[in-house]
Design a protein around this motif. Structure first.
Motif, PDB file in Angstrom:
ATOM      1  N   THR A 153      47.408  39.980  33.213  1.00  0.00           N
ATOM      2  CA  THR A 153      46.585  39.767  32.018  1.00  0.00           C
ATOM      3  C   THR A 153      45.595  40.923  31.840  1.00  0.00           C
ATOM      4  O   THR A 153      44.815  40.933  30.882  1.00  0.00           O
ATOM      5  CB  THR A 153      45.752  38.463  32.102  1.00  0.00           C
ATOM      6  OG1 THR A 153      44.777  38.614  33.141  1.00  0.00           O
ATOM      7  CG2 THR A 153      46.614  37.241  32.380  1.00  0.00           C
TER       8      THR A 153
ATOM      9  N   VAL B  79      50.078  37.120  38.217  1.00  0.00           N
ATOM     10  CA  VAL B  79      49.870  36.586  36.861  1.00  0.00           C
ATOM     11  C   VAL B  79      48.493  37.010  36.348  1.00  0.00           C
ATOM     12  O   VAL B  79      48.350  37.477  35.214  1.00  0.00           O
ATOM     13  CB  VAL B  79      50.025  35.045  36.846  1.00  0.00           C
ATOM     14  CG1 VAL B  79      49.583  34.474  35.499  1.00  0.00           C
ATOM     15  CG2 VAL B  79      51.469  34.649  37.140  1.00  0.00           C
ATOM     16  N   VAL B  80      47.480  36.875  37.191  1.00  0.00           N
ATOM     17  CA  VAL B  80      46.123  37.260  36.774  1.00  0.00           C
ATOM     18  C   VAL B  80      46.063  38.770  36.514  1.00  0.00           C
ATOM     19  O   VAL B  80      45.513  39.216  35.502  1.00  0.00           O
ATOM     20  CB  VAL B  80      45.086  36.833  37.839  1.00  0.00           C
ATOM     21  CG1 VAL B  80      43.703  37.350  37.477  1.00  0.00           C
ATOM     22  CG2 VAL B  80      45.059  35.321  37.983  1.00  0.00           C
TER      23      VAL B  80
ATOM     24  N   ARG C  56      54.405  35.802  30.975  1.00  0.00           N
ATOM     25  CA  ARG C  56      54.195  34.698  30.049  1.00  0.00           C
ATOM     26  C   ARG C  56      55.535  33.999  29.859  1.00  0.00           C
ATOM     27  O   ARG C  56      56.298  34.346  28.956  1.00  0.00           O
ATOM     28  CB  ARG C  56      53.660  35.261  28.729  1.00  0.00           C
ATOM     29  CG  ARG C  56      52.908  34.340  27.798  1.00  0.00           C
ATOM     30  CD  ARG C  56      53.703  33.171  27.383  1.00  0.00           C
ATOM     31  NE  ARG C  56      53.067  32.388  26.349  1.00  0.00           N
ATOM     32  CZ  ARG C  56      53.574  31.237  25.934  1.00  0.00           C
ATOM     33  NH1 ARG C  56      54.677  30.744  26.478  1.00  0.00           N
ATOM     34  NH2 ARG C  56      52.977  30.576  24.980  1.00  0.00           N
TER      35      ARG C  56
ATOM     36  N   LEU D 159      52.462  41.585  30.509  1.00  0.00           N
ATOM     37  CA  LEU D 159      51.929  40.219  30.618  1.00  0.00           C
ATOM     38  C   LEU D 159      53.023  39.258  31.095  1.00  0.00           C
ATOM     39  O   LEU D 159      54.142  39.303  30.587  1.00  0.00           O
ATOM     40  CB  LEU D 159      51.425  39.783  29.234  1.00  0.00           C
ATOM     41  CG  LEU D 159      50.874  38.362  29.132  1.00  0.00           C
ATOM     42  CD1 LEU D 159      49.494  38.277  29.762  1.00  0.00           C
ATOM     43  CD2 LEU D 159      50.812  37.910  27.677  1.00  0.00           C
TER      44      LEU D 159
ATOM     45  N   GLY E 292      43.484  41.338  34.256  1.00  0.00           N
ATOM     46  CA  GLY E 292      42.354  40.757  34.998  1.00  0.00           C
ATOM     47  C   GLY E 292      41.946  41.635  36.173  1.00  0.00           C
ATOM     48  O   GLY E 292      42.725  42.471  36.644  1.00  0.00           O
TER      49      GLY E 292
END
Ligand code: ACO
Length: 378
Positions: free
Chosen positions: A200, A196-197, A359, A357, A202
């Motif tokens: 993004t 998930v990170v 989401r 992403l 990240g």
């Protein structure tokens, strides 16, 4: 809700790193059965397999093992930070803080898109996390941390950095098997968190720090320590039955280390670790903890409630006995899980890089049409 909650059954990615076959109790990394790897592989070989999707040849393995050891030194700034933390801090929380701090000293911490550079970062963080765990165990006991040796592999280095002595081969090998078994496991909660990170955009350190946070929970990696606390609470083999009746059958507690979202048969890692736990207990001359765990598992396996729900010991159950018999403090169990699972997190981070992403949606079930009421009129 269209599912049973907890995203059960929702497929979020196509992966090759591992297959968790819950119905048949099978675990495969990149095509290799876990039993084969547990018996033969060095942790470094498994890391290489997961990151490069093939086993290394001898020269590659030697170079990779050396590279990990050479990059395992923790920057002095991070050691100083750790020395300033409260000595009773939870080691998983310390690992989370210290891993986050590593980013400030990493020349490529903000590199987000070049997979080769991210893998170089992963080499550093993998070794450094091993060193952080061993260093914290010493710092909190008032001892100076010991730097890693470049002639040792990670499991040997972990044992060496705990006590400064040449690692006992049998103990280092037991840690190696544990690390091989825990290296990767499908879309588990911490791996999903890392994805998930990463999705993004990240950075690598952020993804790993978030994964450490997810692993810390007692429903995930924290269960190995909880399992051991429960065995210590039982205390004696003859107390097992009474404890089971009081706390599980007539109480509202769960047996920690039993049950799994995916495995509806015996977790193959639990079987391997049970055998190791038994041998280590025999070698140590103290069978008590193994017998407490094994007798409790037998009671559960014969109980209608556990049979109906297909609840079997998971990896954390017997790993608690293995790590305790090896002399590790209970609160160091989950950090050891983390320094192994970094292998799988990294494989998944690399796979996820550049992906869409993540989401999901939520179903709003709250009220509608309310009108604002000034604060003094509420
Ligand atoms: N002891 C007693 N009952 C249990 C246990 C247990 N250890 N685990 C599950 N159950 C029961 C639940 O009460 C539930 O019963 P119900 O259907 O009557 O309500 C049923 O089995 C299903 O349990 P869920 O919590 O819905 O299953 P879920 O897939 O969400 O949870 C989990 C899996 C969290 C691992 C659970 O089995 C558990 O809490 N086990 C103990 C903690 C543990 O060992 N965690 C480590 C997991 S492995 C890992 O992360 C490395």
């Amino acid at each position: 809700m269209g599912n049973k909650g907890g995203l059960q059954g929702v497929v979020v990615a196509d992966i090759t790193s591992s297959l968790v076959d819950g119905e048949n109790g099978r675990l495969i990394y990149e095509g290799y059965e876990i039993q084969d790897l547990a018996q033969n592989a060095l942790f470094e070989e498994v890391v290489y397999l997961l990151w490069y999707k093939r086993l290394p040849n001898r020269a590659e393995l030697e170079a990779f093992t050396k590279l990990l050891a050479e990059n395992a030194t923790v920057p002095q700034g991070v050691i100083d930070l750790m020395k300033n933390l409260p000595k009773d801090a939870n080691p998983m929380a310390v690992l989370r803080t210290a891993t986050s701090a590593l980013a400030h000293y990493d020349p490529d911490s903000e590199e987000l898109s070049n997979k080769e550079i991210v893998l170089q970062k992963a080499v550093r963080v993998t070794g450094q996390m091993t060193s952080i765990c061993a260093a914290w165990d010493r710092i909190r006991k008032g001892q100076e941390p010991i730097a890693p040796r470049t002639d040792l592999n990670l499991s040997q280095n972990f044992v060496y950095m705990l006590n400064g002595k040449d690692p006992d081969p049998a103990i280092a090998q037991a840690f190696n098997v544990y690390m091989v078994l825990l290296a990767e496991h499908g879309m588990n909660a911490s791996t999903f968190t890392a994805r998930v990170v990463t999705a993004t955009g990240g950075d690598y350190h952020s993804a790993v720090v978030a994964a450490i946070g997810a692993l810390k929970g007692p429903s995930h990696g924290g269960a190995n320590a909880e399992a051991m606390h429960q065995f210590v609470e039982i205390g004696e083999v003859e107390n097992v039955e009474n404890w089971f009746q009081t706390n599980i059958k007539n109480g509202d507690r769960r047996i920690m280390g039993i049950g799994h979202r995916i495995y509806k048969a015996l977790d193959p890692r639990a079987q391997i670790l049970r055998d190791h736990a038994e041998k280590l207990a025999e070698a140590s001359g103290n069978m008590k903890w193994f017998l407490i765990a094994d007798n409790l598992a037998k009671l559960a396996r014969a109980d209608e409630y556990f049979i109906e729900r297909k609840l079997y010991p998971n990896v954390d159950y017997y790993s608690a006995i293995v790590l305790y018999t090896l002399g590790l403090d209970i609160d160091m169990f989950t950090p050891l899980f983390a320094i192994s699972r970094i292998a799988g997190w990294t494989a998944n981070i690399i796979d996820q890089m550049g992906g869409r992403l993540i989401r999901p949606d939520a179903n709003y079930i709250g009220p509608m049409g309310l009108k604002w009421v000034p604060v003094d009129q509420r």
